[in-house]
Design a protein around this motif. Structure first.
Motif, mmCIF file in Angstrom:
data_model
loop_
_atom_site.group_PDB
_atom_site.id
_atom_site.type_symbol
_atom_site.label_atom_id
_atom_site.label_comp_id
_atom_site.label_asym_id
_atom_site.label_seq_id
_atom_site.Cartn_x
_atom_site.Cartn_y
_atom_site.Cartn_z
ATOM 1 N N ILE A 224 57.670 19.933 90.266
ATOM 2 C CA ILE A 224 56.740 20.764 89.490
ATOM 3 C C ILE A 224 56.942 20.532 87.995
ATOM 4 O O ILE A 224 55.993 20.565 87.201
ATOM 5 C CB ILE A 224 56.906 22.261 89.847
ATOM 6 C CG1 ILE A 224 55.632 23.033 89.468
ATOM 7 C CG2 ILE A 224 58.107 22.867 89.175
ATOM 8 C CD1 ILE A 224 54.460 22.784 90.368
ATOM 9 N N ALA A 225 58.177 20.242 87.598
ATOM 10 C CA ALA A 225 58.460 19.969 86.190
ATOM 11 C C ALA A 225 57.767 18.690 85.738
ATOM 12 O O ALA A 225 57.214 18.623 84.623
ATOM 13 C CB ALA A 225 59.964 19.864 85.960
ATOM 14 N N ARG A 226 57.788 17.655 86.601
ATOM 15 C CA ARG A 226 57.116 16.410 86.256
ATOM 16 C C ARG A 226 55.608 16.628 86.140
ATOM 17 O O ARG A 226 54.964 16.084 85.240
ATOM 18 C CB ARG A 226 57.412 15.326 87.302
ATOM 19 C CG ARG A 226 56.701 13.999 87.038
ATOM 20 C CD ARG A 226 57.011 13.477 85.658
ATOM 21 N NE ARG A 226 56.301 12.237 85.366
ATOM 22 C CZ ARG A 226 56.168 11.722 84.133
ATOM 23 N NH1 ARG A 226 56.701 12.357 83.076
ATOM 24 N NH2 ARG A 226 55.525 10.600 83.945
ATOM 25 N N ALA A 227 55.053 17.430 87.022
ATOM 26 C CA ALA A 227 53.615 17.711 86.957
ATOM 27 C C ALA A 227 53.264 18.408 85.644
ATOM 28 O O ALA A 227 52.248 18.091 85.009
ATOM 29 C CB ALA A 227 53.205 18.560 88.147
ATOM 30 N N LYS A 228 54.102 19.328 85.205
ATOM 31 C CA LYS A 228 53.844 20.042 83.945
ATOM 32 C C LYS A 228 53.970 19.095 82.752
ATOM 33 O O LYS A 228 53.234 19.245 81.763
ATOM 34 C CB LYS A 228 54.812 21.211 83.803
ATOM 35 C CG LYS A 228 54.532 22.350 84.780
ATOM 36 C CD LYS A 228 55.549 23.480 84.634
ATOM 37 C CE LYS A 228 55.248 24.622 85.597
ATOM 38 N NZ LYS A 228 56.248 25.725 85.496
ATOM 39 N N GLU A 229 54.906 18.136 82.826
ATOM 40 C CA GLU A 229 55.049 17.155 81.749
ATOM 41 C C GLU A 229 53.765 16.363 81.545
ATOM 42 O O GLU A 229 53.394 16.040 80.406
ATOM 43 C CB GLU A 229 56.192 16.193 82.076
ATOM 44 C CG GLU A 229 57.580 16.807 81.975
ATOM 45 C CD GLU A 229 58.658 15.817 82.394
ATOM 46 O OE1 GLU A 229 58.310 14.635 82.652
ATOM 47 O OE2 GLU A 229 59.840 16.206 82.466
ATOM 48 N N LEU A 230 53.081 16.033 82.639
ATOM 49 C CA LEU A 230 51.826 15.288 82.550
ATOM 50 C C LEU A 230 50.675 16.204 82.165
ATOM 51 O O LEU A 230 49.815 15.845 81.356
ATOM 52 C CB LEU A 230 51.529 14.608 83.885
ATOM 53 C CG LEU A 230 52.551 13.580 84.376
ATOM 54 C CD1 LEU A 230 52.172 13.078 85.769
ATOM 55 C CD2 LEU A 230 52.646 12.408 83.405
ATOM 56 N N LEU A 231 50.657 17.382 82.748
ATOM 57 C CA LEU A 231 49.549 18.311 82.529
ATOM 58 C C LEU A 231 49.428 18.747 81.075
ATOM 59 O O LEU A 231 48.320 18.931 80.563
ATOM 60 C CB LEU A 231 49.730 19.531 83.439
ATOM 61 C CG LEU A 231 48.679 20.648 83.331
ATOM 62 C CD1 LEU A 231 47.274 20.102 83.590
ATOM 63 C CD2 LEU A 231 49.004 21.766 84.322
ATOM 64 N N VAL A 232 50.554 18.898 80.394
ATOM 65 C CA VAL A 232 50.521 19.397 79.020
ATOM 66 C C VAL A 232 49.771 18.447 78.084
ATOM 67 O O VAL A 232 49.309 18.854 77.007
ATOM 68 C CB VAL A 232 51.972 19.652 78.514
ATOM 69 C CG1 VAL A 232 52.671 18.337 78.186
ATOM 70 C CG2 VAL A 232 51.970 20.601 77.321
ATOM 71 N N HIS A 233 49.624 17.198 78.458
ATOM 72 C CA HIS A 233 48.898 16.222 77.637
ATOM 73 C C HIS A 233 47.429 16.100 78.031
ATOM 74 O O HIS A 233 46.702 15.259 77.481
ATOM 75 C CB HIS A 233 49.565 14.850 77.752
ATOM 76 C CG HIS A 233 50.989 14.823 77.284
ATOM 77 N ND1 HIS A 233 51.344 14.976 75.962
ATOM 78 C CD2 HIS A 233 52.157 14.676 77.969
ATOM 79 C CE1 HIS A 233 52.658 14.917 75.837
ATOM 80 N NE2 HIS A 233 53.178 14.736 77.041
ATOM 81 N N CYS A 234 46.974 16.908 78.969
ATOM 82 C CA CYS A 234 45.605 16.808 79.481
ATOM 83 C C CYS A 234 44.683 17.833 78.826
ATOM 84 O O CYS A 234 45.128 18.881 78.346
ATOM 85 C CB CYS A 234 45.589 17.015 80.995
ATOM 86 S SG CYS A 234 46.409 15.689 81.910
ATOM 87 N N ALA A 235 43.403 17.496 78.829
ATOM 88 C CA ALA A 235 42.402 18.409 78.269
ATOM 89 C C ALA A 235 41.842 19.339 79.335
ATOM 90 O O ALA A 235 41.334 20.420 79.008
ATOM 91 C CB ALA A 235 41.261 17.602 77.641
ATOM 92 N N ARG A 236 41.927 18.932 80.608
ATOM 93 C CA ARG A 236 41.391 19.797 81.662
ATOM 94 C C ARG A 236 42.142 19.597 82.968
ATOM 95 O O ARG A 236 42.715 18.541 83.231
ATOM 96 C CB ARG A 236 39.896 19.541 81.894
ATOM 97 C CG ARG A 236 39.552 18.191 82.490
ATOM 98 C CD ARG A 236 38.053 18.105 82.764
ATOM 99 N NE ARG A 236 37.675 16.796 83.298
ATOM 100 C CZ ARG A 236 36.445 16.482 83.688
ATOM 101 N NH1 ARG A 236 35.482 17.377 83.592
ATOM 102 N NH2 ARG A 236 36.182 15.285 84.162
ATOM 103 N N LEU A 237 42.124 20.656 83.767
ATOM 104 C CA LEU A 237 42.729 20.657 85.094
ATOM 105 C C LEU A 237 41.625 20.937 86.105
ATOM 106 O O LEU A 237 40.915 21.943 85.995
ATOM 107 C CB LEU A 237 43.806 21.742 85.189
ATOM 108 C CG LEU A 237 44.381 22.019 86.591
ATOM 109 C CD1 LEU A 237 45.183 20.825 87.088
ATOM 110 C CD2 LEU A 237 45.227 23.288 86.579
#
Length: 282
Positions: A224-237
């Protein structure tokens, strides 16, 4: 079809009652009885293929050699033809050799496969040994795109550039979204998925990175930590599942994480299909 009995007739070429019986049986096997009184030149390509197959069956062959028998046929006739050939191989012990370019049909119908490249035998073996990502990629020289052995399909490959979209999927809910993003040329991340999940298999071919957990295991802290590392750089989920279950419950954390970081959260509208332009809802 009666012409298939020619090798067994005498000088006069007269068909015996036994010949007529074998012709009828061949037409029944090839599912062309209803075409008996039709003009051969006035039927469809698929029907002609089956009539020609019936003529070959009427010869009582030990070996049947077919050159691209499924070419130019729609999927219905392709399936019909292959079902007939499988029946002949099993019920009559006929050895069937055919050249074919449709990978997914060869993978599902053949007992043994010989790959030919540059006029030579490149590799031979059982379908499960031949139809792998590495072998098909080398056979056809795939530089862009990949062969997915689970689906028996070729994917055109992931777009270049940075990913600004993260997709939560699972159990097949994300495949249409993945492919729409690819058609739009948009790179994306996918997760958290489980190894062996149909969306995980596809995401590993199409996503810039697929965050995956071990099969049947709850999502762990590291994943889940790795997913958050990627998600924080995204504009949308983009959230594809309508709800989360026990083993993927922590994907709900990603939704809350996105909202707390000002990342747009979008859910796939129910009823959207891969064939239509998918719509998103907040």
């Amino acid at each position: 079809v009666e012409a298939g009995r020619h090798p067994y007739t005498g000088r006069m070429g007269t068909l015996s009652p036994d010949d007529h019986s074998r012709v009828d049986e061949a037409m029944k096997t090839a599912h062309v009885e209803e075409l008996a009184e039709r003009d051969f030149m006035q039927i469809s390509d698929g029907q002609r293929q089956r009539v020609m197959l019936a003529r070959a069956i009427a010869q009582d062959p030990r070996v049947l050699v077919l050159d691209e028998p499924t070419s130019y046929l729609d999927i219905r006739y392709q399936i019909d033809l292959l079902r007939i050939l499988r029946h002949l191989a099993k019920s009559r012990n006929v050895a069937i050799i055919m050249s074919i370019h449709e990978l997914e049909l060869a993978q599902k119908s053949a007992d043994k496969v010989i790959c030919v490249k540059d006029g030579r035998v490149f590799r031979a073996g059982a379908p499960e040994d031949i139809f792998t990502r590495e072998t098909i990629g080398e056979l056809y020289g795939l530089k862009h795109g990949t062969f997915n052995e689970r689906f028996g399909s070729v994917e055109i490959g992931r777009p270049h550039g940075d990913a600004h979209t993260f997709v939560i999927a699972g159990a097949g809910t994300g495949s249409a979204v993945f492919r729409q993003l690819i058609r739009q040329g948009k790179a994306f991340y996918a997760g958290v998925l489980h190894e062996g999940d149909i969306d995980c298999e596809l995401a590993r071919d199409l996503a810039t990175e697929c965050v995956a957990e071990r099969a049947f295991e709850p999502i762990g802290d590291k994943t889940i930590a790795r997913a958050k590392e990627l998600l924080v750089h995204c504009a949308r989920l983009i959230v594809c599942p309508s709800a989360f279950g026990t083993i993927n419950a922590r994907n709900a954390e990603l939704v809350e994480f996105a909202r707390s970081h000002g990342i747009e959260v979008m859910r796939v509208c129910e009823g959207a299909s891969e064939d239509s332009h998918l719509e998103w809802e907040e």
